[in-house]
Design a protein around this motif. Sequence first.
Motif, PDB file in Angstrom:
ATOM      1  N   ASN A  34      24.832  17.051  -8.822  1.00  0.00           N
ATOM      2  CA  ASN A  34      24.786  17.436  -7.412  1.00  0.00           C
ATOM      3  C   ASN A  34      23.344  17.547  -6.901  1.00  0.00           C
ATOM      4  O   ASN A  34      23.072  18.260  -5.938  1.00  0.00           O
ATOM      5  CB  ASN A  34      25.546  18.751  -7.206  1.00  0.00           C
ATOM      6  N   ASP A  35      22.444  16.828  -7.559  1.00  0.00           N
ATOM      7  CA  ASP A  35      21.042  16.717  -7.138  1.00  0.00           C
ATOM      8  C   ASP A  35      20.280  18.033  -7.132  1.00  0.00           C
ATOM      9  O   ASP A  35      19.326  18.206  -6.376  1.00  0.00           O
ATOM     10  CB  ASP A  35      20.944  16.041  -5.765  1.00  0.00           C
ATOM     11  N   GLU A  37      17.953  19.620  -9.462  1.00  0.00           N
ATOM     12  CA  GLU A  37      17.198  19.114 -10.606  1.00  0.00           C
ATOM     13  C   GLU A  37      16.678  20.226 -11.513  1.00  0.00           C
ATOM     14  O   GLU A  37      15.469  20.396 -11.698  1.00  0.00           O
ATOM     15  CB  GLU A  37      16.064  18.222 -10.116  1.00  0.00           C
TER      16      GLU A  37
END
Length: 113
Positions: A34-35, A37
Amino acid sequence: MPQIVILPHPVLCPEGAVLEAPAGKSVCDVLLENDIEIEHACDRVCACTTCHVIVREGFESLNEQEEKEEDMLDKAWGLEPNSRLSCQAIIAEEDLVVEIPKYTINHAAEKNH
């Protein structure tokens, strides 16, 4: 499907997030997909503490910690009783509320938290 509520983190997720989290996946994998990081310097093999999270709600629903994870967590910055390595925390059927600590212990980090 369970959800993970990610509390705001100044760099990785400033607004916080609510993510769909399929049972059987690690918290780390769901964040990355879901980006969000989150660091994972050891490539998710339980050999560092860079993916350390604090599970504010739903901690008991996660899989039991193995000794290797417990040993690694002892080295984590900001360790709390409900800390987990997100690469080892496998989602069950309950919703979670997760906080990503402000700092990690990673001397090779390419980005600042």
